[in-house]
Design a protein around this motif. Structure first.
Motif, PDB file in Angstrom:
ATOM      1  N   ARG A  78     -38.823 -15.508 -25.552  1.00  0.00           N
ATOM      2  CA  ARG A  78     -40.027 -15.558 -24.794  1.00  0.00           C
ATOM      3  C   ARG A  78     -40.958 -14.710 -25.608  1.00  0.00           C
ATOM      4  O   ARG A  78     -41.442 -13.714 -25.281  1.00  0.00           O
ATOM      5  N   ARG A 107     -48.996 -18.809 -26.196  1.00  0.00           N
ATOM      6  CA  ARG A 107     -49.170 -18.497 -24.695  1.00  0.00           C
ATOM      7  C   ARG A 107     -49.158 -16.998 -24.449  1.00  0.00           C
ATOM      8  O   ARG A 107     -48.223 -16.548 -24.836  1.00  0.00           O
ATOM      9  N   GLU A 138     -48.143 -15.096 -22.363  1.00  0.00           N
ATOM     10  CA  GLU A 138     -47.212 -14.950 -21.421  1.00  0.00           C
ATOM     11  C   GLU A 138     -47.409 -13.486 -20.902  1.00  0.00           C
ATOM     12  O   GLU A 138     -47.768 -12.411 -21.436  1.00  0.00           O
ATOM     13  N   GLU A 193     -52.367 -17.757 -19.426  1.00  0.00           N
ATOM     14  CA  GLU A 193     -51.624 -17.947 -20.549  1.00  0.00           C
ATOM     15  C   GLU A 193     -52.473 -18.635 -21.657  1.00  0.00           C
ATOM     16  O   GLU A 193     -52.089 -18.487 -22.795  1.00  0.00           O
TER      17      GLU A 193
HETATM   18 MG    MG Z   1     -43.543 -21.024 -19.445  1.00  0.00          MG
END
Ligand code: MG
Ligand code: ATP
Length: 575
Positions: free
Chosen positions: A151, A140, A142, A92
């Protein structure tokens, strides 16, 4: 704002790649556009909603005594090596090298940077307590970016870090943040619940997540109907009173081997042997950092990996692949059992009192019946290792629990001295003794708040924004823009509302009324004022709240006052 001079690119069609309603509606209402996976541009209305959430957060953080700073997005790899997270954080963390070949990363979080600041600037107990926060873009990488800005890989976070001289003061800082978060999410118009959260490998004594209750939430939470216990299932303890504790020495039957050709899973084994799943024990082989450990779980239960990881104190855990399973058990996956294993065996507390159960036989196509702890194998340690189920009772009061889903919009965490020790952030106490500062960290997903609010507040026509984070408070919708009387009335009320500092969108486009109504519903502005030729003939305009099915009319001259009252009412309902 005049619509004709603004930019709200709405769409009728549901975007095919948007799975959840907030993502669909944010795209359709023209609030965001995707650049690349998990990375979005905020269009004007999306940005306005985010800015409103930011302002609420800023006001409440300031009120709670936190001090705003802005830290860099690019962070030196050196600092992450010092804290030990460079190797540990995983993929990440987006890493790169600068032109001098120095390691760098895009900040996914800022414990290292703030601790570096504090070790250079804070040296005395007199400078604490102190709490720094920032509102900033995080990156990040992800593994599964999805649901739009819910997200993302790039997203806006408020992160705060408190520094205290002792545990008691750190507890106080934590409580202050808990209360500030409660005010923030109330003011944003969210229905939420603070739940106990897993503290993971950092240890730490407590952590709460603030969960917006929504069916599409990625987290599962449990709440007790009789007391205030609420927890993420990752964390939820299983009440030991539910678990039998006594091992019955008598009544052990003779162990028996049974051939189970190709029969591996719990349901296959239990139906083949005509037993219920609670008479079977699963043996899971895990790699915990460099150690291989067997974990025993009752057939009808699931391992809670978070509990397991905390219990063994590993940085990383991983279910063993077929090769490792074969090496450890001598059998393919599906036939592992505890008997004769040369590795550490830990077991969920629920199996402590089990008798004459079934396990794998550590040989292809073999299971063992009438297995017993103590006689046939030994367990190194018992612990609460499983996921809570709907038949469990509240671990705090024994009451009934229920399951729900939540979107994590905030997370508060007692860090202790993990970072201050690693980075040498020390201070002198009142006796001149050097000690590490005690830290707490507190995050809010600012952009996620907007998505979560939509997830909770919408209907078939679009968003129903809670007023504090709605891009606009009022939409004025003139049904025609080519009639002088309509234009004049519209302009007069528009100016009057602007004078009262009300955030108004005037839909002055030369579009059909149907299109304007649809767009107004889609964007979810809480109050709509419609000005049309028929009403004006009677000296009336029409007001409608987005959250209510029916509209009402009022005299033209009262419109601004009534709108202001409605707006005040909407804000007051969130206090
Ligand atoms: Mg997280
Ligand atoms: P999650 O479990 O959702 O990945 P996290 O535990 O990694 O969250 P924290 O490190 O506590 O999150 O970050 C603080 C807050 O930032 C979270 O509570 C969440 O609201 C928000 N957040 C975290 N990751 C994302 C993301 N990828 N996109 C949008 N918001 C995020």
């Amino acid at each position: 704002m005049r619509h004709s001079e603004y930019f709200i690119p709405t769409h009728k069609e549901i975007p095919s790649d948007a799975e959840i309603i907030s993502h669909q509606l944010m795209l359709r209402a023209g609030m965001i556009r995707k650049l690349t996976s998990g990375v979005y541009t905020y269009l004007p209305t999306g940005l306005k909603a985010v800015r409103k959430a930011e302002n609420i957060i800023r006001e409440e953080m300031n009120r709670a005594g936190a001090i705003e700073v802005l830290m860099p997005a690019v962070q030196p790899g050196e600092l992450w090596k010092e804290s030990g997270r460079w190797d540990y954080y995983g993929r990440e963390l987006l890493r790169f090298k600068d032109r001098h070949n120095r390691d760098a990363c895009l900040g996914p979080t800022h414990e290292e940077v703030i601790t570096d600041l504090v070790r250079k600037e804070i040296h005395s107990y007199k400078q604490m307590p102190i709490n720094f926060y920032q509102i900033q873009t995080k990156f990040r990488d992800e593994i599964r970016p999805r649901f739009g800005i819910m997200r993302g890989r790039e997203f806006i976070m408020k992160d705060a870090y408190s520094f205290d001289t002792d545990e008691e003061a750190a507890d106080r800082s934590y409580r202050i943040m808990y209360e500030a978060y409660t005010r923030i999410f109330n003011r944003c118009g969210l229905k939420f619940r603070a739940v106990e959260a897993d503290t993971g490998t950092i240890g730490g004594s407590s952590s709460h997540e603030f969960m917006v209750i929504a069916k599409t939430g990625e987290d599962q939470i449990i709440t007790c109907s009789d007391c205030d216990y609420a927890a993420n299932v990752e964390k939820a303890e299983v009440s030991p009173v539910m678990e039998p504790r006594e091992v019955m020495e008598n009544g052990m039957s003779l162990m028996e081997e049974v051939v189970t050709p190709g029969i591996k899973t719990v349901s296959e084994v239990t139906s083949f042997l005509k037993i219920s799943p609670d008479q079977l024990i699963k043996t899971l082989i895990y790699k915990a950092d460099d150690e291989v450990i067997a974990v025993l779980i009752r057939g009808d239960h699931e391992l809670n990996e978070h509990k397991f990881q905390s219990f063994v104190g590993a940085g990383e855990i991983e279910l063993a692949g077929p090769d490792l399973v074969f090496e450890i058990t001598g059998a393919p996956t599906g036939f592992a059992g505890p008997q004769g294993l040369k590795i550490k065996i830990i077991a969920d507390q629920s199996i402590r009192g089990m008798k004459n159960f079934v396990t794998g036989g550590n040989k292809k196509d073999l299971h063992l019946k009438n297995m017993n702890i103590g006689r046939d194998f030994t367990v190194d340690r018992f612990a609460d290792l499983r996921l809570i189920t709907s038949t469990d009772l509240c671990p705090k009061c024994g009451g009934k629990i229920s399951f729900g889903r939540g979107i994590e919009v905030g997370h508060i965490f007692k860090l202790g001295t993990k970072y201050s020790q690693a980075l040498n952030a020390l201070f002198l106490d009142e006796h001149g003794k050097e000690k590490p500062v005690i830290m707490g960290c507190y995050g809010i997903g600012v952009s996620r708040i907007v998505a979560a609010a939509i997830e909770q507040n919408h209907d078939k026509d679009g968003i129903i924004f809670p007023i504090p984070i709605s891009p606009f408070e009022v939409t004025i919708l003139p049904l025609r823009v080519d009639e002088k009387i309509i234009i004049d009335t519209t302009e007069r009320i528009y100016q009057e509302l602007l004078d009262q500092k009300i955030d108004v969108l005037l839909d002055d486009r030369a579009e059909r009324p149907g299109i304007k109504f649809k767009d107004a519903d889609l964007l979810g502005t809480p109050v709509r004022l419609t000005i049309g030729p028929k009403g004006l003939k009677n000296g009336e305009v029409e007001i409608k709240l987005r959250s209510e099915p029916k509209s009402f009319t009022c005299p033209i001259n009262d419109a601004a006052t009534i709108i202001r009252k409605k707006i005040t009412g909407l804000y007051d309902s969130l206090k």
